[in-house]
Design a protein around this motif. Structure first.
Motif, PDB file in Angstrom:
ATOM      1  N   ARG A   1      49.189  84.190  95.571  1.00  0.00           N
ATOM      2  CA  ARG A   1      50.330  84.582  94.720  1.00  0.00           C
ATOM      3  C   ARG A   1      51.267  85.468  95.533  1.00  0.00           C
ATOM      4  O   ARG A   1      52.494  85.326  95.490  1.00  0.00           O
ATOM      5  CB  ARG A   1      49.836  85.355  93.475  1.00  0.00           C
TER       6      ARG A   1
ATOM      7  N   ARG B   1      58.148  87.966  82.226  1.00  0.00           N
ATOM      8  CA  ARG B   1      56.988  87.344  81.575  1.00  0.00           C
ATOM      9  C   ARG B   1      57.228  87.469  80.081  1.00  0.00           C
ATOM     10  O   ARG B   1      57.331  88.580  79.558  1.00  0.00           O
ATOM     11  CB  ARG B   1      55.692  88.057  81.987  1.00  0.00           C
TER      12      ARG B   1
ATOM     13  N   PRO C   1      50.697  91.522  78.959  1.00  0.00           N
ATOM     14  CA  PRO C   1      49.972  92.174  80.051  1.00  0.00           C
ATOM     15  C   PRO C   1      49.985  91.330  81.324  1.00  0.00           C
ATOM     16  O   PRO C   1      50.219  90.112  81.265  1.00  0.00           O
ATOM     17  CB  PRO C   1      48.536  92.277  79.527  1.00  0.00           C
ATOM     18  N   SER C   2      49.727  91.974  82.456  1.00  0.00           N
ATOM     19  CA  SER C   2      49.633  91.272  83.744  1.00  0.00           C
ATOM     20  C   SER C   2      48.965  92.181  84.758  1.00  0.00           C
ATOM     21  O   SER C   2      49.162  93.386  84.749  1.00  0.00           O
ATOM     22  CB  SER C   2      51.021  90.922  84.259  1.00  0.00           C
ATOM     23  N   MET C   3      48.190  91.592  85.656  1.00  0.00           N
ATOM     24  CA  MET C   3      47.689  92.332  86.811  1.00  0.00           C
ATOM     25  C   MET C   3      48.203  91.651  88.076  1.00  0.00           C
ATOM     26  O   MET C   3      49.001  92.201  88.824  1.00  0.00           O
ATOM     27  CB  MET C   3      46.154  92.408  86.783  1.00  0.00           C
ATOM     28  N   ARG C   4      47.777  90.393  88.316  1.00  0.00           N
ATOM     29  CA  ARG C   4      48.187  89.667  89.522  1.00  0.00           C
ATOM     30  C   ARG C   4      49.702  89.571  89.685  1.00  0.00           C
ATOM     31  O   ARG C   4      50.237  89.851  90.762  1.00  0.00           O
ATOM     32  CB  ARG C   4      47.628  88.228  89.507  1.00  0.00           C
ATOM     33  N   THR C   5      50.389  89.148  88.631  1.00  0.00           N
ATOM     34  CA  THR C   5      51.831  88.911  88.736  1.00  0.00           C
ATOM     35  C   THR C   5      52.556  90.220  89.044  1.00  0.00           C
ATOM     36  O   THR C   5      53.399  90.285  89.937  1.00  0.00           O
ATOM     37  CB  THR C   5      52.337  88.266  87.437  1.00  0.00           C
TER      38      THR C   5
ATOM     39  N   PRO D   1      43.331  80.302  87.481  1.00  0.00           N
ATOM     40  CA  PRO D   1      44.413  81.272  87.737  1.00  0.00           C
ATOM     41  C   PRO D   1      43.997  82.724  87.509  1.00  0.00           C
ATOM     42  O   PRO D   1      44.678  83.630  88.007  1.00  0.00           O
ATOM     43  CB  PRO D   1      45.504  80.857  86.747  1.00  0.00           C
ATOM     44  N   LEU D   2      42.946  82.938  86.740  1.00  0.00           N
ATOM     45  CA  LEU D   2      42.467  84.275  86.356  1.00  0.00           C
ATOM     46  C   LEU D   2      43.487  84.952  85.417  1.00  0.00           C
ATOM     47  O   LEU D   2      44.661  84.692  85.548  1.00  0.00           O
ATOM     48  CB  LEU D   2      42.195  85.161  87.568  1.00  0.00           C
ATOM     49  N   PRO D   3      43.074  85.843  84.524  1.00  0.00           N
ATOM     50  CA  PRO D   3      41.697  86.286  84.304  1.00  0.00           C
ATOM     51  C   PRO D   3      40.798  85.184  83.716  1.00  0.00           C
ATOM     52  O   PRO D   3      41.274  84.311  83.018  1.00  0.00           O
ATOM     53  CB  PRO D   3      41.862  87.438  83.298  1.00  0.00           C
TER      54      PRO D   3
ATOM     55  N   HIS E   1      54.049  78.360  84.013  1.00  0.00           N
ATOM     56  CA  HIS E   1      53.723  79.479  84.911  1.00  0.00           C
ATOM     57  C   HIS E   1      53.958  78.972  86.343  1.00  0.00           C
ATOM     58  O   HIS E   1      53.013  78.733  87.099  1.00  0.00           O
ATOM     59  CB  HIS E   1      52.274  79.910  84.695  1.00  0.00           C
TER      60      HIS E   1
ATOM     61  N   MET F   1      47.423  84.357  76.217  1.00  0.00           N
ATOM     62  CA  MET F   1      48.045  85.547  75.639  1.00  0.00           C
ATOM     63  C   MET F   1      49.020  85.122  74.537  1.00  0.00           C
ATOM     64  O   MET F   1      49.832  84.221  74.743  1.00  0.00           O
ATOM     65  CB  MET F   1      48.781  86.329  76.721  1.00  0.00           C
TER      66      MET F   1
ATOM     67  N   GLN G   1      52.393  80.645  89.504  1.00  0.00           N
ATOM     68  CA  GLN G   1      50.965  80.327  89.633  1.00  0.00           C
ATOM     69  C   GLN G   1      50.800  78.947  90.259  1.00  0.00           C
ATOM     70  O   GLN G   1      49.991  78.765  91.177  1.00  0.00           O
ATOM     71  CB  GLN G   1      50.305  80.367  88.241  1.00  0.00           C
TER      72      GLN G   1
HETATM   73  N1   CP Z   1      47.243  84.606  86.991  1.00  0.00           N
HETATM   74  C1   CP Z   1      48.047  85.562  86.521  1.00  0.00           C
HETATM   75  O1   CP Z   1      49.255  85.358  86.287  1.00  0.00           O
HETATM   76  O2   CP Z   1      47.453  86.794  86.340  1.00  0.00           O
HETATM   77  P1   CP Z   1      48.059  88.034  85.561  1.00  0.00           P
HETATM   78  O3   CP Z   1      48.181  87.625  84.115  1.00  0.00           O
HETATM   79  O4   CP Z   1      47.077  89.139  85.765  1.00  0.00           O
HETATM   80  O5   CP Z   1      49.411  88.360  86.123  1.00  0.00           O
END
Ligand code: CP
Ligand code: NVA
Length: 304
Positions: free
Chosen positions: A288, A98, A46-50, A260-262, A125, A225, A128
């Motif tokens: 980012r 990823r 999964p990913s949101m930011r990337t 880096p979140l989440p 990463h 993850m 990041q």
């Molecule tokens: N920090 C980062 O890479 O966030 P995502 O996992 O949401 O992409």
């Protein structure tokens, strides 16, 4: 072809130049530097930011991004990484992936005829870390002479941050419980880089030893993850490694807090931490976008 698999794939001079380029891109307005270019993105996790920041970066630079999930592309199940790399190279101008296993990235890079960008693996990463370093430069002006303290798991984000910070001459202190330190490989790379710049390194299992007098306090999730089965065991091992107001109080008065979140509130960070004036986490997340624009322009315009 140059790939971006490790933060070590860039020299200190290149990291500094890309940070400056990201800072100027951040001022806008966007120019179509990548008009007609396509980025292929493959996500095994999964990913949101990337995902969002790469997609928006390509759009704002006049290009396009395609998002592929593991369920459709099936690296290693439907098709080999080698064949995916060879075919995708004929459609797209760069591949961002990823992956669970870092070797998938090195396989993609071996067979791709376009740049391969690491969008997170179990080992590093680097995108990041570029955003982390950019944020530190924006707020502190430089890395050299700063104390960067990382408290938590010796994971992908920690390895890339340590490599990058040491390359730019920061003192890096890492606090992890025994058994959760960097791999020998990561440690050897960091030591080698520190020897070149004369950067000071400290490894300890005591978070207070890292936080005292630090300019940057950084943490990340205890369970990354792919490690979900270990989460109970990890919660036990990392108890006492939370970044909270009492740990932050040991840092310099003008220290910044990064993640880096989440985030998992109540685990690696206390619940109100993002409201603390020292938290620069959302600026870090925003960066980012800007730093990946600089990376994309660099790798797509000068792939050799
Ligand atoms: N920090 C980062 O890479 O966030 P995502 O996992 O949401 O992409
Ligand atoms: N270390 C975390 C970072 C997520 C951006 C993970 O790998 O899940």
């Amino acid at each position: 072809i140059r790939h971006f698999i490790s933060i070590n794939d860039l020299s200190a001079a290149e990291i500094n130049r890309l940070i400056q380029s990201a800072i100027s891109l951040k001022k806008g307005p966007s120019t179509p530097l990548l008009k007609g270019k396509t980025l292929g993105m493959i996500f095994q996790k999964p990913s949101m930011r990337t995902r969002v920041s790469f997609d928006v970066a390509m759009y704002q630079l006049g290009g396009h991004a395609i998002d592929l999930q593991q369920t459709e592309v099936g690296i290693g199940t439907r098709e080999s990484a080698a064949d995916i790399a060879r075919v995708m190279s004929r459609y797209v101008d760069a591949i961002m992936a990823r992956v669970f296993n870092h070797s998938v990235l090195t396989d993609l890079a071996e067979y791709a005829t376009v740049p391969v960008i690491n969008g997170l693996s179990d080992v590093e990463h680097p995108c990041q870390a570029m955003a982390d370093l950019m944020t530190i430069v924006e707020l502190k002006g430089k890395l050299k002479g700063l104390v960067v303290a990382y408290i938590g798991d010796g994971n992908n984000c920690a390895a890339s941050l340590a490599l990058g910070a040491v390359a730019l001459g920061a003192e890096v202190r890492i606090a992890s419980p025994k058994g959760y330190w960097f791999s020998n490989e990561a440690r050897a790379k960091i030591t080698e880089s520190a020897a070149k710049t004369g950067a000071v390194l400290l490894y300890t299992d005591d978070p207070r030893k890292t936080a005292r007098g630090a300019d940057v306090i950084y943490t990340d999730v205890w369970t990354s993850m792919g490690q979900e089965a270990e989460s109970q065991e990890r919660r036990r091992a990392f108890a006492g490694y939370q970044v909270n107001p009492s740990l932050l109080a040991m840092a310099k008065p003008d220290a910044i807090f990064m993640h880096p979140l989440p985030a998992h509130y109540g685990e690696e960070v206390s619940s109100g931490i993002m409201e603390d004036r020292r938290a620069v986490v959302f600026q870090q997340a925003e960066n980012r976008l800007h730093v990946q624009k600089a990376l994309l322009v660099n790798f797509l315009k000068n792939p050799k």
